[in-house]
Design an enzyme around this catalytic site. Structure first.
Site, short mmCIF file in Angstrom:
data_model
loop_
_atom_site.label_atom_id
_atom_site.label_comp_id
_atom_site.label_asym_id
_atom_site.label_seq_id
_atom_site.Cartn_x
_atom_site.Cartn_y
_atom_site.Cartn_z
CB SER A 194 4.55 46.77 1.08
OG SER A 194 3.22 46.41 1.38
CG ASP A 343 4.65 39.84 5.58
OD1 ASP A 343 3.46 40.15 5.80
OD2 ASP A 343 5.42 40.54 4.90
CG HIS A 376 4.13 43.60 5.47
ND1 HIS A 376 4.57 42.98 4.32
CD2 HIS A 376 3.64 44.81 5.07
CE1 HIS A 376 4.36 43.77 3.27
NE2 HIS A 376 3.80 44.89 3.71
#
EC number: 3.1.1.3
Length: 460
Positions: A194, A343, A376
């Site tokens: 991330s 995601d 995610h």
């Protein structure tokens, strides 16, 4: 049971432990004349004031240090960053993992060097939780280096600042032998998920031009939940439960670009909004801004909404900090990307564009592991064993893929030869809960298959 007890007493005990925040800690201030030092030079060093730990995972390690390192911002202005070096038991001084956490904050007191220590604020919870990703690296006997890559201005989402800081942190680690025992010719792998992938990705892309001498040290980079377009992530998160990421990102950009702040401030009646944007870490930012619309919908904070991107100033800033737009920057080291198809925070379309850019740019080794069923948050856990497998293979000298290879699987738990890494990943998580030491070939309390089964099924 030990873990449950730890959870109960840690908030109380931590409140009694005084840990100076970076904003009040003189160590973070570079000495007079530091500008004359070369990037990557160590300006000062110390052992970490408190032990390295996560609120959920106390790390039993050999030692840890903080290095104040000469770096620079996006415009080439000198600055100094702190990087944390963690030494496991029986560490191999020839192997270093540079792990970039997803700090995702525009507040200086959320820096990893502070957050990774016992006694840090509960607001740094997200970084503390990432010790579950650090621990398997330490278990392999690798030194772990984790830089405050956002720099002293906390420039969350800013590409050059972040990438340069990562590279200068690695330079410093390789110069730290008299302090840490790390060899100057040690091999290094970068890893980030991330927000940490943004910093790691920029470091990989900038390395050929910014730190060419590291080409002989770097074995590759693992990039998960890969952020290559900050606007796309903001558009995906705005008005949702993850809107706090947008607030923190706006604050981070404003910290590097005063003109960005001026334009947005003139577009809202809430003139104090930027005073709030740089006052949150990731966890409390997400909580405080749940479902807030900054640029989307009828009740948005900024009147112009996404049309603000039509400003030439804003458009240039966005483009300058989106790796997807930097076709001229192609890594020369092997790259492993893992990302969830669904995601909802970091849309995969921009990862695919970056993959295409790098392939067309002639990258020598780029492996893209697409997870068809995870988003995610879940890919943070599901993709980690695949990344760990890839990293271990790099340190063991195994062959990388040649050219570009994109594989889509039902889950990245199906990544080739991953079974031992899945076991390592969850076993080390259990080790940390039992306060077992982390490192290569050390004696530990015996963990049985039944212990592991109970842990995975939530039976502890």
């Amino acid at each position: 049971m030990l873990f449950l007890l730890f959870l109960l007493i840690t908030p109380i005990y931590a409140g009694l432990i005084f840990l100076t925040k970076p904003s009040n800690d003189p160590f973070y201030n570079p000495p007079k004349g530091f500008e004359k030092a070369a990037v990557g030079d160590i300006l000062q060093s110390r052992e970490t004031p408190k032990s390295i730990t996560g609120r959920f995972a106390p790390l039993e390690i050999q030692n840890s240090w903080q290095l104040l390192v000469r770096s620079e911002d996006s415009f080439g202005n000198p600055n100094a960053i702190v990087t944390t070096v963690i030494q496991p038991f029986n560490a191999d001084p020839s192997k270093v993992a540079s792990y970039q956490v997803f700090e995702d904050s525009a507040k200086g007191d959320c820096a990893p060097s502070y957050a990774l220590q016992f006694g840090s604020d509960l607001s740094t919870l997200a970084t503390q939780a990432e010790t579950f990703l650090l621990a398997p690296l330490l278990e392999q006997g690798y030194y772990v280096v984790s830089p405050d890559y956002e720099g002293p201005k906390s420039t969350f989402t800013i590409g050059k600042q972040s990438g340069q800081a990562v590279l200068n942190s690695i330079r410093a680690a390789l110069k730290s032998g008299k302090i840490t025992n790390i060899k100057d010719d040690a091999k290094v792998v970068m890893w980030g998920y991330s927000g940490g992938s943004l910093a790691s990705g920029w470091a990989a892309a900038l390395q050929p031009s910014y730190a060419p001498e590291l080409g002989g040290n770097l074995l590759g980079a693992a990039l998960g939940g890969f952020v290559t377009n900050i606007t796309a992530t903001a558009q995906a998160a705005d008005g949702t439960v993850f809107a706090g990421i947008v607030a923190n990102a706006l604050g981070g950009v404003a910290n590097e670009y005063p003109e960005f702040k001026s334009i947005l401030q003139s577009d809202t009646d809430k003139k104090s909004v930027f005073d709030e944007f740089d006052s949150h870490c990731l966890a409390d930012g997400v909580i405080d801004y749940i479902n807030t619309s900054f640029l989307t919908g009828d009740n948005k904070i900024f009147k112009t909404g996404w049309d603000i991107l039509k400003s030439s100033t804003i458009a240039k800033i966005v483009k300058d900090n989106g790796l997807v737009y930097q076709k001229q920057l192609v890594p020369k080291i092997p790259i492993f990307v893992y990302h969830g198809s669904i995601d909802q925070i970091v849309p995969i379309v921009n990862v695919k564009k970056t993959y295409q850019n790098w392939c067309e740019g002639g990258i020598s080794s780029l492996e893209f592991a697409e997870d068809g069923t995870n988003g995610h948050l879940t890919e943070t856990v599901v993709g980690a064993p695949a990344a760990l497998t890839w990293i271990i293979d790099r340190f063991n000298g195994k062959q990388t893929v040649s050219g570009c290879q994109h594989d889509k699987r039902l889950s990245n738990f199906q990544y080739p030869n991953i079974s031992s890494s899945i076991l390592k990943y969850f076993k080390v998580a259990l080790d940390t809960m039992m306060s077992n030491g982390l490192g290569s070939d050390i004696q530990k309390d015996k963990i049985t298959p039944d212990d592991l089964r109970k842990f995975l099924l939530g039976g502890w």
